[in-house]
Design an enzyme around this catalytic site. Structure first.
Site, PDB file in Angstrom:
ATOM      1  CD  GLU A 144     -30.338 -29.311  18.593  1.00 43.92           C
ATOM      2  OE1 GLU A 144     -31.259 -29.085  17.931  1.00 43.92           O
ATOM      3  OE2 GLU A 144     -29.598 -28.338  18.848  1.00 43.92           O
ATOM      4  CD  GLU A 159     -25.337 -28.385  16.874  1.00 50.73           C
ATOM      5  OE1 GLU A 159     -26.460 -27.607  16.726  1.00 50.73           O
ATOM      6  OE2 GLU A 159     -25.305 -29.661  16.525  1.00 50.73           O
TER       7      GLU A 159
HETATM    8  C1  BGC Z   1     -28.732 -28.858  15.025  1.00 48.31           C
HETATM    9  C2  BGC Z   1     -27.881 -28.732  13.616  1.00 48.31           C
HETATM   10  C3  BGC Z   1     -28.489 -27.306  13.122  1.00 48.31           C
HETATM   11  C4  BGC Z   1     -28.214 -26.323  13.924  1.00 48.31           C
HETATM   12  C5  BGC Z   1     -28.829 -24.797  13.092  1.00 48.31           C
HETATM   13  C6  BGC Z   1     -29.175 -27.753  15.649  1.00 48.31           C
HETATM   14  O1  BGC Z   1     -30.436 -27.776  16.007  1.00 48.31           O
HETATM   15  O2  BGC Z   1     -27.911 -29.956  15.725  1.00 48.31           O
HETATM   16  O3  BGC Z   1     -27.957 -29.750  12.820  1.00 48.31           O
HETATM   17  O4  BGC Z   1     -27.901 -27.153  11.687  1.00 48.31           O
HETATM   18  O5  BGC Z   1     -28.930 -26.327  14.958  1.00 48.31           O
HETATM   19  O6  BGC Z   1     -30.241 -24.841  13.046  1.00 48.31           O
END
Ligand code: BGC
Length: 449
Positions: free
Chosen positions: A171, A359
């Site tokens: 990101e 994610e």
């Molecule tokens: C990131 C993580 C973070 C998650 C939740 C993403 O932006 O890669 O490191 O914990 O979102 O905020």
């Protein structure tokens, strides 16, 4: 719903990152990272200011460094076959240039444990924890970052030969925006000049490191991950739609389109279209990168409206709590169609690059009672979001995998330890682990039919 609806070869995994979970910040030769520094109170005259909520510190996180074997076994127990984690740059090069063999040994052990358990490791090279010594030389604002990164990446690729899937950056829009523009993440820098430089170097870095890795071994699968938020205007009014377009450009497109070879989308950002944009636009043709996969990370949607009083962009974000009560512990809106919209949007670029959701997940204030965590809201979140991913896949979008964020409760950056994202609860005092109901739900979802 069952996972087999996504097809036999779909990659199912869970993600963590080094800085958020490992602890052991100074053990076995590790150097300090920008996050170790950022968690220290900032001294100003006689006052000291903490930048992390509740004065929490990254160095007391989930102890993955000590529990990695049992944690990987837990991941396997939940039915996942893929594990996404990152390498702490300052464990490998504590000062950015001197190799620390103990760091290599640690990740070799993590990778061996995965392979012994038939878990495929997916490794992110950079999940935001730059060695502090490199930040002293300017960090991401210094073009030298590309050479520093090459040294680190080359060492990792040569040392961890069993890893077949690599992600270069996690990101960039978030670590550049929050860390080099708003100053609310490490290293706490602010301003437009820092932002533009860090953004451009991050994009150059993806391009260069992709080539470096492919030169070492063309068979490796090399991607990078991008944060993609679904953006809407307040309503159909042209001025609010225009506000949404500007926000989308800043939040999503600036960090993605150059990698696809589309250049920097500066037409919406005329106000900034001055010195620095002119400089980086000269190099935009250098950025096209034929990634093997695009990692998409989506959590929510954001809504924008026109605001004539905003002197620069004339936009205003309408915070989620002002428009809905469907909120996570991060105060983010729960809006499952967002992930579908984002996947459709990526598909519309027709890049022919497969997509992996690297994610997606929800933060809650989970409570432990009688050794169990009843997080039905998290189960509902995963169900509804997976339905949307499936819908996109069934419409022909080339989505090849899904990684839940996160395997473990961990350090949520500036928010500290209260928002819990894990499928596995971590007691931050004792470091004891308890699988949440959502973890058990995944086991059934992924299990044999
Ligand atoms: C990131 C993580 C973070 C998650 C939740 C993403 O932006 O890669 O490191 O914990 O979102 O905020």
């Amino acid at each position: 719903m069952h996972s087999n609806l996504f097809g036999e070869h779909f990659y199912w995994g869970a993600s963590i990152s080094a800085a958020q979970t490992e602890s052991a910040a100074l053990l076995d030769g590790k150097g300090l990272s920008i996050w170790d520094d950022f968690c220290e109170p900032k001294k100003k005259f006689f006052l000291s200011k903490h930048r992390i909520k509740n004065k929490h510190h990254i160095q007391e996180s989930s102890d993955f460094y000590f529990h990695y074997e049992a944690d990987i076994l837990r991941l396997k127990q939940l039915g996942f076959k893929h594990f996404r984690f990152s390498i702490a740059w300052s464990r490998i090069y504590p000062d950015g240039e001197t190799l620390n063999p103990s760091g290599i040994d640690f990740y070799k052990k993590v990778i061996d444990t995965c392979l012994k358990n038939n878990i495929e490791p997916w490794v992110t090279l950079y999940h935001w924890d730059l060695p502090a010594t490199l930040e002293k030389k300017g960090g991401w604002t210094n073009p030298e970052i590309i050479n520093w990164f090459e040294l680190f990446a080359t060492t990792c690729i040569h040392s961890f030969k069993e890893v077949k899937h690599w992600m270069i950056l996690n990101e960039p829009s978030v670590f550049v925006g929050a860390g080099y523009f708003f100053g609310i993440h490490a290293p706490g820098k602010k301003g437009f000049e820092n932002f533009i430089k860090a953004m451009h170097h991050a994009n150059l870095c993806i391009h260069h490191i992709f080539k470096v890795i492919k030169n070492i071994n063309p068979d490796l699968k090399v991607g990078s991950t991008f944060s993609f938020t679904h953006i809407e205007g307040l309503n159909q009014d042209v001025k609010h739609q225009k506000a949404a377009e500007i926000a989308d450009t800043l939040i999503n497109r600036l960090f993605f389109e150059p990698i696809l070879g589309l250049g920097y989308p500066t037409e919406q950002l005329k106000i900034f279209n001055k010195k620095y944009f002119n400089l980086i636009k000269k190099e935009e043709e250098l950025l096209k990168t034929p990634l093997d996969f695009i990692g998409i990370q989506n959590y929510t949607r954001e809504v924008f409206k026109h605001n004539p009083f905003n002197p620069f962009l004339k936009i205003k974000q309408i915070e989620a709590h002002k428009r809905t009560s469907e909120l996570t512990a991060m105060n983010w809106e729960i809006h499952p169609p967002s992930i579908y919209e984002v996947l459709k949007k990526i598909n519309n670029y027709q890049s022919n690059i497969p997509i992996i959701v690297t994610e997606n997940g929800i933060a809650l204030n989970d409570q432990i009672n009688d050794n169990s965590i009843q997080d039905s809201q998290r189960i509902a979140f995963y169900q509804s979001h997976l339905e949307q991913v499936l819908k996109a896949k069934n419409e022909g979008i080339d989505i090849q995998g899904y990684f839940a964020w996160s395997l473990l409760d961990n350090f949520e950056w500036a928010e500290g330890y209260y928002p819990r994202f894990g499928l596995i609860h971590v007691d931050f005092e004792t470091k004891h682990r308890t699988i949440k109901e959502s973890g058990h739900w995944f086991r059934e979802f992924l299990g044999e039919t």
